[in-house]
Design a protein around this motif. Sequence first.
Motif, PDB file in Angstrom:
ATOM      1  N   PRO A 187      31.285  63.979  40.807  1.00  0.00           N
ATOM      2  CA  PRO A 187      31.752  62.657  40.790  1.00  0.00           C
ATOM      3  C   PRO A 187      32.927  62.462  39.873  1.00  0.00           C
ATOM      4  O   PRO A 187      33.397  61.403  39.502  1.00  0.00           O
ATOM      5  CB  PRO A 187      30.529  61.887  39.912  1.00  0.00           C
ATOM      6  N   GLY A 188      33.766  63.436  39.182  1.00  0.00           N
ATOM      7  CA  GLY A 188      34.956  63.514  38.508  1.00  0.00           C
ATOM      8  C   GLY A 188      34.681  63.220  37.163  1.00  0.00           C
ATOM      9  O   GLY A 188      33.684  63.060  36.593  1.00  0.00           O
ATOM     10  N   THR A 189      35.748  63.224  36.472  1.00  0.00           N
ATOM     11  CA  THR A 189      35.982  63.380  34.898  1.00  0.00           C
ATOM     12  C   THR A 189      37.074  62.467  34.597  1.00  0.00           C
ATOM     13  O   THR A 189      37.904  62.023  35.305  1.00  0.00           O
ATOM     14  CB  THR A 189      36.030  64.620  33.920  1.00  0.00           C
ATOM     15  N   THR A 190      36.975  61.947  33.249  1.00  0.00           N
ATOM     16  CA  THR A 190      38.067  61.063  32.914  1.00  0.00           C
ATOM     17  C   THR A 190      39.439  61.745  32.906  1.00  0.00           C
ATOM     18  O   THR A 190      40.583  61.498  33.371  1.00  0.00           O
ATOM     19  CB  THR A 190      37.804  60.746  31.394  1.00  0.00           C
ATOM     20  N   ARG A 215      24.429  50.896  39.959  1.00  0.00           N
ATOM     21  CA  ARG A 215      22.971  51.646  40.104  1.00  0.00           C
ATOM     22  C   ARG A 215      23.029  52.777  39.350  1.00  0.00           C
ATOM     23  O   ARG A 215      21.964  53.288  38.805  1.00  0.00           O
ATOM     24  CB  ARG A 215      22.505  51.493  41.446  1.00  0.00           C
ATOM     25  N   VAL A 216      23.947  53.677  39.505  1.00  0.00           N
ATOM     26  CA  VAL A 216      23.854  55.072  39.136  1.00  0.00           C
ATOM     27  C   VAL A 216      24.129  55.224  37.639  1.00  0.00           C
ATOM     28  O   VAL A 216      25.140  54.533  37.304  1.00  0.00           O
ATOM     29  CB  VAL A 216      24.863  55.817  39.986  1.00  0.00           C
ATOM     30  N   GLN A 217      23.535  55.778  37.012  1.00  0.00           N
ATOM     31  CA  GLN A 217      23.831  55.959  35.515  1.00  0.00           C
ATOM     32  C   GLN A 217      25.128  56.880  35.212  1.00  0.00           C
ATOM     33  O   GLN A 217      25.687  56.492  34.379  1.00  0.00           O
ATOM     34  CB  GLN A 217      22.646  56.560  34.925  1.00  0.00           C
ATOM     35  N   THR A 218      25.177  57.859  36.091  1.00  0.00           N
ATOM     36  CA  THR A 218      26.361  58.867  35.853  1.00  0.00           C
ATOM     37  C   THR A 218      27.609  57.753  36.330  1.00  0.00           C
ATOM     38  O   THR A 218      27.873  57.240  37.376  1.00  0.00           O
ATOM     39  CB  THR A 218      26.431  60.187  36.811  1.00  0.00           C
ATOM     40  N   PRO A 219      28.530  57.866  35.408  1.00  0.00           N
ATOM     41  CA  PRO A 219      29.982  56.967  35.649  1.00  0.00           C
ATOM     42  C   PRO A 219      30.681  58.182  36.991  1.00  0.00           C
ATOM     43  O   PRO A 219      30.311  59.021  37.033  1.00  0.00           O
ATOM     44  CB  PRO A 219      30.659  57.235  34.323  1.00  0.00           C
ATOM     45  N   LEU A 220      31.551  57.016  37.446  1.00  0.00           N
ATOM     46  CA  LEU A 220      32.484  57.632  38.574  1.00  0.00           C
ATOM     47  C   LEU A 220      33.857  57.357  38.119  1.00  0.00           C
ATOM     48  O   LEU A 220      34.569  56.579  38.722  1.00  0.00           O
ATOM     49  CB  LEU A 220      31.945  56.958  39.874  1.00  0.00           C
ATOM     50  N   PRO A 221      34.482  58.312  37.445  1.00  0.00           N
ATOM     51  CA  PRO A 221      35.919  58.239  36.884  1.00  0.00           C
ATOM     52  C   PRO A 221      36.593  58.282  38.448  1.00  0.00           C
ATOM     53  O   PRO A 221      36.557  59.220  38.918  1.00  0.00           O
ATOM     54  CB  PRO A 221      36.203  59.137  36.043  1.00  0.00           C
ATOM     55  N   GLY A 265      24.678  63.722  45.471  1.00  0.00           N
ATOM     56  CA  GLY A 265      23.343  63.818  45.442  1.00  0.00           C
ATOM     57  C   GLY A 265      22.908  62.411  46.228  1.00  0.00           C
ATOM     58  O   GLY A 265      23.633  61.538  46.569  1.00  0.00           O
ATOM     59  N   PRO A 266      21.486  62.119  46.285  1.00  0.00           N
ATOM     60  CA  PRO A 266      20.919  61.106  46.775  1.00  0.00           C
ATOM     61  C   PRO A 266      21.391  59.997  45.946  1.00  0.00           C
ATOM     62  O   PRO A 266      21.016  58.661  46.256  1.00  0.00           O
ATOM     63  CB  PRO A 266      19.240  61.399  46.631  1.00  0.00           C
ATOM     64  N   GLU A 267      21.497  59.966  44.674  1.00  0.00           N
ATOM     65  CA  GLU A 267      21.744  58.704  43.877  1.00  0.00           C
ATOM     66  C   GLU A 267      22.928  57.982  44.359  1.00  0.00           C
ATOM     67  O   GLU A 267      23.157  56.811  43.952  1.00  0.00           O
ATOM     68  CB  GLU A 267      21.862  59.193  42.492  1.00  0.00           C
ATOM     69  N   TRP A 268      23.993  58.810  45.127  1.00  0.00           N
ATOM     70  CA  TRP A 268      24.963  58.045  45.617  1.00  0.00           C
ATOM     71  C   TRP A 268      24.838  57.582  46.743  1.00  0.00           C
ATOM     72  O   TRP A 268      25.772  56.768  47.486  1.00  0.00           O
ATOM     73  CB  TRP A 268      26.185  58.981  45.586  1.00  0.00           C
ATOM     74  N   ARG A 269      23.490  57.496  47.663  1.00  0.00           N
ATOM     75  CA  ARG A 269      23.431  57.126  48.721  1.00  0.00           C
ATOM     76  C   ARG A 269      22.697  55.658  48.818  1.00  0.00           C
ATOM     77  O   ARG A 269      21.881  55.424  47.880  1.00  0.00           O
ATOM     78  CB  ARG A 269      22.668  57.997  49.580  1.00  0.00           C
ATOM     79  N   LEU A 270      22.885  54.820  49.780  1.00  0.00           N
ATOM     80  CA  LEU A 270      22.133  53.580  49.874  1.00  0.00           C
ATOM     81  C   LEU A 270      21.584  53.202  51.258  1.00  0.00           C
ATOM     82  O   LEU A 270      22.473  53.374  52.153  1.00  0.00           O
ATOM     83  CB  LEU A 270      23.268  52.702  49.294  1.00  0.00           C
TER      84      LEU A 270
END
Length: 304
Positions: A187-190, A215-221, A265-270
Amino acid sequence: MDIRWLEDFLALVELRNFTRAAEFRNVSQTSFSRHMQALEQWVGAPLVVKGASPVRLTEAGEQFRESAQIAVERLLESRSSIRASQFDAMSQVRIAMPSVLARSEFKHILDAFGQRNRSSFSVIVGTTSDVVARYLAGDADILFAHDCTAIPVHAALADHQRLVLQKDVFQPYAASDPVRRKAISFPGTTQKPSPLVAYSQRVYFARLFEYVQERVQTPLPHKVRVQCDMSDVLKEVIADGYGVGWLPASAVDRSTHPGICPIGGPEWRLDLDICAFRPRQTLSPRLESIWEKITARAARNCAC
């Protein structure tokens, strides 16, 4: 008083943003603001709190909101009923569906009706927002569209009959070519944000993408590299390695478009539904028969 003023007001109530509401209504922001001013003059009181972001309704706006909703619904239902009563004199069944579904699902929908069906079909195609608006305005008898229980495609459709035809998933894709994919961080970094192939703000899938991020706790820079309304255009751009983009799985045929594949991963799917919508009131016998065929197809899909 113009019914379009009420429809603009209700769009603003739902989206809480003048720019997005104007885009949804497919008018310039200047025209949209004029409509709001004209409506407030007609009502005789301010309806929104000036300068509030997101938009907030005044006490008068809250009071007027329900009346506006009822008035629009009754007017559109009345028009739809009158048009439906004239349907037997017409030869066409009017269908509305976004282009992302028209390419993957329209043939299957026609197959469900059968070759012996004597009806002819008129199809309205465009972005999801456009075709939903056309359907709600009475320009189509049946609407096919993606819908998500967490983020409904349009609040007004809650008063319509909803039939799930099949399940779908909204997920991120990247180029399947190893060289192009290696250059993409997800998902990338700053320091190294993900290059994003994104939808324009007025598009329904843009709202779904925003929901996934929340919804996802992980940030998406990320950094937007390309922005467009059309999924087909985004597929080509993703395959060329411009970045990561979200698409409904039904829009990606790996046999004809092997240049992209799912990422993350599945956390990025809806989870999504492909749905058919119709007014709740009784339609003409011909339309009721067609709806029965659509229902039968949906039952077969669920049984598989």
